[in-house]
Design a protein around this motif. Structure first.
Motif, short mmCIF file in Angstrom:
data_model
loop_
_atom_site.label_atom_id
_atom_site.label_comp_id
_atom_site.label_asym_id
_atom_site.label_seq_id
_atom_site.Cartn_x
_atom_site.Cartn_y
_atom_site.Cartn_z
N GLY A 150 0.75 46.58 -11.74
CA GLY A 150 -0.19 46.79 -10.65
C GLY A 150 -0.30 48.27 -10.34
N ASN A 151 -1.15 48.60 -9.35
CA ASN A 151 -1.33 50.01 -8.99
C ASN A 151 -0.04 50.65 -8.50
N ASP A 152 0.89 49.80 -8.05
CA ASP A 152 2.18 50.32 -7.59
C ASP A 152 3.16 50.53 -8.75
N ARG A 153 2.65 50.35 -9.97
CA ARG A 153 3.45 50.52 -11.19
C ARG A 153 4.58 49.50 -11.32
N LYS A 154 4.51 48.44 -10.54
CA LYS A 154 5.44 47.34 -10.74
C LYS A 154 4.67 46.21 -11.41
N MET A 155 5.39 45.20 -11.89
CA MET A 155 4.74 44.06 -12.54
C MET A 155 3.57 43.57 -11.68
N LEU A 156 2.45 43.31 -12.33
CA LEU A 156 1.26 42.89 -11.60
C LEU A 156 1.54 41.59 -10.83
N ARG A 157 1.30 41.61 -9.53
CA ARG A 157 1.49 40.44 -8.68
C ARG A 157 0.24 40.23 -7.84
N SER A 158 0.03 39.00 -7.43
CA SER A 158 -1.10 38.76 -6.53
C SER A 158 -0.68 39.18 -5.13
N ARG A 159 -1.63 39.17 -4.20
CA ARG A 159 -1.33 39.62 -2.84
C ARG A 159 -0.18 38.81 -2.23
N SER A 160 -0.13 37.52 -2.59
CA SER A 160 0.92 36.69 -2.00
C SER A 160 2.25 36.88 -2.74
N GLY A 161 2.26 37.77 -3.72
CA GLY A 161 3.53 38.11 -4.34
C GLY A 161 3.87 37.31 -5.58
N VAL A 162 3.08 36.27 -5.89
CA VAL A 162 3.38 35.51 -7.09
C VAL A 162 2.66 36.14 -8.28
N SER A 163 2.99 35.68 -9.48
CA SER A 163 2.35 36.28 -10.64
C SER A 163 0.87 35.86 -10.67
N VAL A 164 0.06 36.74 -11.20
CA VAL A 164 -1.39 36.55 -11.12
C VAL A 164 -1.86 35.50 -12.11
N LYS A 165 -2.67 34.57 -11.62
CA LYS A 165 -3.24 33.56 -12.51
C LYS A 165 -4.39 34.18 -13.30
N LEU A 166 -4.41 33.86 -14.56
CA LEU A 166 -5.43 34.41 -15.43
C LEU A 166 -6.84 34.09 -14.95
N VAL A 167 -7.07 32.86 -14.54
CA VAL A 167 -8.43 32.50 -14.10
C VAL A 167 -8.86 33.29 -12.88
N ASP A 168 -7.93 33.54 -11.96
CA ASP A 168 -8.28 34.32 -10.78
C ASP A 168 -8.73 35.72 -11.19
N LEU A 169 -8.04 36.22 -12.18
CA LEU A 169 -8.37 37.54 -12.69
C LEU A 169 -9.78 37.57 -13.27
N LEU A 170 -10.11 36.52 -14.04
CA LEU A 170 -11.44 36.47 -14.66
C LEU A 170 -12.52 36.30 -13.59
#
Ligand code: ARG
Length: 586
Positions: free
Chosen positions: A382-402
Motif C-alpha cells: 500500500g501507499n504506507d509501504r506495508k502489505m496492501l490492506r483494505s481500509r478495514s485492515g483485511v487483505s484486499v479482495k481482487l474483485v473489489d480492486l477491479l
C-alpha cells in the motif's frame, strides 16, 4: 550478452553484431567472438567486444578497435564509426540500413520478430487460487504475469500449456463440504457466487472450532472424500464448480486467457501420488522421519544447519502440497512432453519449489533439456509501504480492486470522452482501468515489491498503460485526420526517406522491438518490454512535436505515416503481448 543472431534486416543491431563478430574474429584469429554490441546514449550503438578480446589475445583493446574501424567491415552498416576511450567503437547506422529495417517491419505482421526455429513445449503454472478462499493480490500478480508469459511464448512460436493448479484438495474440504450441506447448496451458491468465499470459509472454520459434532462429521467427510464416496465426491464437485465459476468471472473481467480447460488442480494428481512415492522409494530417495515419508535434497538446511527434508507423506499417510508438485512435474514432463516448466508463484515459496525441483532432478524426472524455473514475484504494498490492506485492515479482495479500477477509469476517461458513444466509452474504460492495474504490476521488475498507487497507475504521463494507450490512440487519430488507409499504405510503400533527427530516433527505437521481445521471454521479465514501450512512446512524442505528419507533403508525409503506422502497431502488439488492449480512440 549478445545471442548469436541470424541476419534479419529488421534489426540493424543484430546485423551490426554479426558483421562486428566476424571482423573481430578475423582480426584476433578467433572463432565465435562476442562483439558486445549495445545501444548507447552517445551513438546509435556501441561495439565493446575489443575490451575482452584485448585481454584474451594480449593486445591493447584500442588497437583492436582501430583495426576494426580501419578494416572497412562496418562500412555497409554504419555511416560513422569512431573509437572512443580505451577501445569502444561508437557507430551511427547508415540511413539505408534504418529505412530498410523500418520497411521490413512495416510489411511484416510480426514486426520483424521471427518466430523461433526451435519451439519448446512450455507449461505455465499460474494463478492457482484456492477453492472456497478469496483470490487476493498475490493471485492477481500470478495471473497477470503468467498471462503475459503465455502470450509471449505463444508469439515466440512455442507450444504453450496453461495450467491453473488450484488448491482443491486437502483436510479443510471435510468441513467445507459439511458446511455446504448445513447451509443448503443454494444458499452456499449465492454467497460464493457473489464472491464471498472467505466468509464461507470462515463460517466453516468457526463451526469447526466450536462444535465437536461438526468436527466429527468433517473428519468423516475427509475420509469419505479420499475413499471416493460418490455422494461426497458430488458435493465436492459442487463446491469446486462454485469457486471456479467465480474465478472465471474474475478472469473474464481481467481479460486473461485462462478457462476451464486449463484447470489442473491438486486433486487431479491424487490418483498418481502413490506411484510417485513408489518411484522415490525405488530410486532410494525416500526415508522415514517420525513416521513421515521424507526426501533430503542436498544443500537445504534449517536454521540450525540440519538437513531439511521435503515431506512427501504425512504420518497419517496423507499426501500434501509437495507430493502434488512432484507428481505435477512427472506429469508435465512425461505426459505433456514439456521441456520448460514455468512456475509463476510468489517469492515466499522459493524454497519449497527449489526443493521440489531438486528432488525431481535427483529422481531423474527433470533432466535437460527439460528445466523448471520459479518465476518469483514480490509483494503488493500500500501507499504506507506495508502489505496492501483494505481500509478495514483485511487483505484486499481482487474483485473489489477491479471494481475500483473501473470506477476510477470511468472518472478519468469520462472527463475527456466527448465524442464517443456509450459502447466505445465502456471499451475505453475497461481497457484503461484493467490495463492500468496490469501494467502497474508488469512494469516493475517482478522480484521486487511494488506500491499499489491508483493515481500513479492511471496517470496519463509516466510509465503507465494509459500513457501508452493514449500514444496509440493519438496515432490512430492521425490516420483518421489524414484520411489514409493503413493497410493500403503498407501495401504500397515507396522510398522511405528519413532526414530529421526525430524521425531517425523513432526509426531506431522501432527496430529494437524483436530483440526486446526475445530478451523479455528469456528472462521471464515483462518489465523489460514495458520499459521499451515507454521509451518508444516518449520517442514518438518527441517526434510528433517536431515533425508534422498530416500537414506534411509528398515523400516526407509518406515516410512519416509509415513510421507512425509501425509505432502504433508496435505499441498495440507489445501491449497485446502483456494482455493489455489498445482502443483506437480515447
Ligand atoms: N494455491 C497456491 C497458493 O494459493 C499456489 C500454487 C502454486 N503452484 C504450484 N504448483 N505450487 O498459494
Amino acid at each position: 550478452m549478445m545471442q548469436p543472431v541470424s541476419s534479419h534486416s529488421a534489426d540493424p543491431m543484430a546485423t551490426l553484431a554479426e558483421v562486428a563478430a566476424s571482423a573481430l574474429g578475423r582480426i584476433c584469429g578467433l572463432d565465435g567472438v562476442d562483439p558486445v554490441v549495445r545501444p548507447s546514449d552517445r551513438a546509435d550503438a556501441q561495439i565493446n567486444g575489443a575490451m575482452a578480446l584485448g585481454k584474451q589475445v594480449g593486445r591493447p583493446p584500442r588497437e583492436i578497435a582501430e583495426e576494426l574501424v580501419a578494416s572497412g567491415a562496418l562500412d555497409g552498416v554504419c555511416s560513422t564509426a569512431e573509437v572512443a576511450g580505451p577501445g569502444f567503437v561508437n557507430v551511427t547506422f547508415a540511413p539505408a540500413v534504418l529505412t530498410s529495417a523500418v520497411v521490413a517491419m512495416a510489411t511484416d505482421d510480426r514486426l520483424g520478430h521471427e518466430s523461433t526455429p526451435a519451439p519448446r513445449t512450455v507449461v505455465i503454472d499460474y494463478s492457482a487460487p484456492n477453492v472456497a478462499k478469496e483470490m487476493h493480490v498475490g493471485h492477481l500478480r500470478s495471473t497477470v504475469i503468467g498471462d503475459a508469459l503465455a502470450r509471449l511464448h505463444m508469439f515466440r512460436g512455442d507450444t504453450v500449456i496453461r495450467e491453473n493448479h488450484i488448491g482443491d484438495w486437502g483436510r479443510p474440504f471435510g468441513m467445507l463440504i459439511e458446511h455446504l450441506l448445513d447451509l443448503g447448496a443454494d444458499v452456499a451458491a449465492e454467497g460464493i457466487g457473489q464472491g464471498d468465499l472467505d466468509g464461507f470459509y470462515k463460517q466453516a472454520n468457526a463451526k469447526f472450532d466450536a462444535d465437536p459434532d461438526f468436527q466429527d462429521r468433517s473428519r468423516e467427510r475427509v475420509v469419505a472424500l479420499q475413499a471416493g464416496d460418490p455422494e461426497t465426491r458430488e458435493l465436492w464437485n459442487r463446491l469446486v464448480a462454485l469457486s471456479t465459476e467465480y474465478f472465471n468471472t474474475v478472469y473474464g473481467r481481467l481479460g486473461v486467457l485462462l478457462n476451464d480447460d486449463d484447470l489442473a488442480g491438486e486433486s487431479r494428481y491424487q490418483p498418481m501420488m502413490a506411484d510417485t512415492l513408489q518411484r522415490l522409494d525405488d530410486a532410494g530417495l525416500l526415508s522415514q522421519s517420525d513416521g513421515a515419508g521424507v526426501v533430503f535434497p542436498p544443500g537445504f538446511t534449517n536454521r540450525d544447519g540440519e538437513p531439511l527434508p521435503l515431506i512427501v507423506q504425512a504420518r497419517t499417510g496423507g499426501f500434501n502440497y509437495a507430493t502434488s508438485d512432484l507428481t505435477c512435474v512427472i506429469d508435465r514432463v512425461e505426459r505433456l512432453d514439456a521441456d520448460l516448466l514455468l512456475y509463476v508463484v510468489g517469492a515466499p515459496q522459493a524454497q519449497h519449489l527449489e526443493m521440489v525441483f531438486e528432488v525431481c532432478r535427483m529422481a531423474g524426472w527433470l533432466v535437460p533439456p527439460a528445466e523448471a524455473v520459479h518465476v518469483a514475484f514480490g509483494n503488493v504494498l500500500g501507499n504506507d509501504r506495508k502489505m496492501l490492506r483494505s481500509r478495514s485492515g483485511v487483505s484486499v479482495k481482487l474483485v473489489d480492486l477491479l471494481d475500483e479500477a473501473i470506477e476510477r477509469a470511468t472518472a478519468a476517461v469520462g472527463e475527456r470522452s466527448g465524442d464517443l458513444d456509450a459502447d466505445a466509452v465502456a471499451e475505453v474504460v475497461s481497457a484503461v482501468g484493467i490495463g492500468a492495474v496490469k501494467y502497474a504490476d508488469l512494469s516493475t521488475d517482478r522480484v521486487r515489491d511494488y506500491v499499489f498507487d491508483w493515481d500513479r497507475m492511471l496517470a496519463l504521463d509516466g510509465n503507465t498503460a494509459p500513457y501508452l494507450q493514449y500514444a496509440h490512440a493519438r496515432i490512430c487519430s492521425i490516420f483518421r485526420r489524414a484520411d489514409v488507409d493503413r493497410a493500403a499504405l503498407r501495401a504500397d510503400i515507396g522510398d522511405v526517406v528519413l532526414t530529421e533527427n526525430a524521425e531517425r530516433n523513432l526509426a531506431l527505437a522501432l527496430t529494437g522491438f524483436a530483440a526486446v521481445v526475445d530478451d523479455t521471454i528469456a528472462s521471464q521479465s515483462p518489465h523489460r518490454l514495458c520499459t521499451y514501450l515507454f521509451d518508444l512512446a516518449q520517442t514518438f512524442t518527441a517526434f510528433y512535436e517536431q515533425c508534422p505528419v498530416v500537414r506534411a507533403d509528398g515523400p516526407v508525409r509518406e515516410a512519416r505515416l509509415v513510421i507512425c503506422d509501425v509505432t502504433a502497431r508496435v505499441l498495440s502488439t507489445g501491449l497485446g503481448l502483456l494482455g493489455i488492449t489498445t482502443p483506437e480512440r480515447m
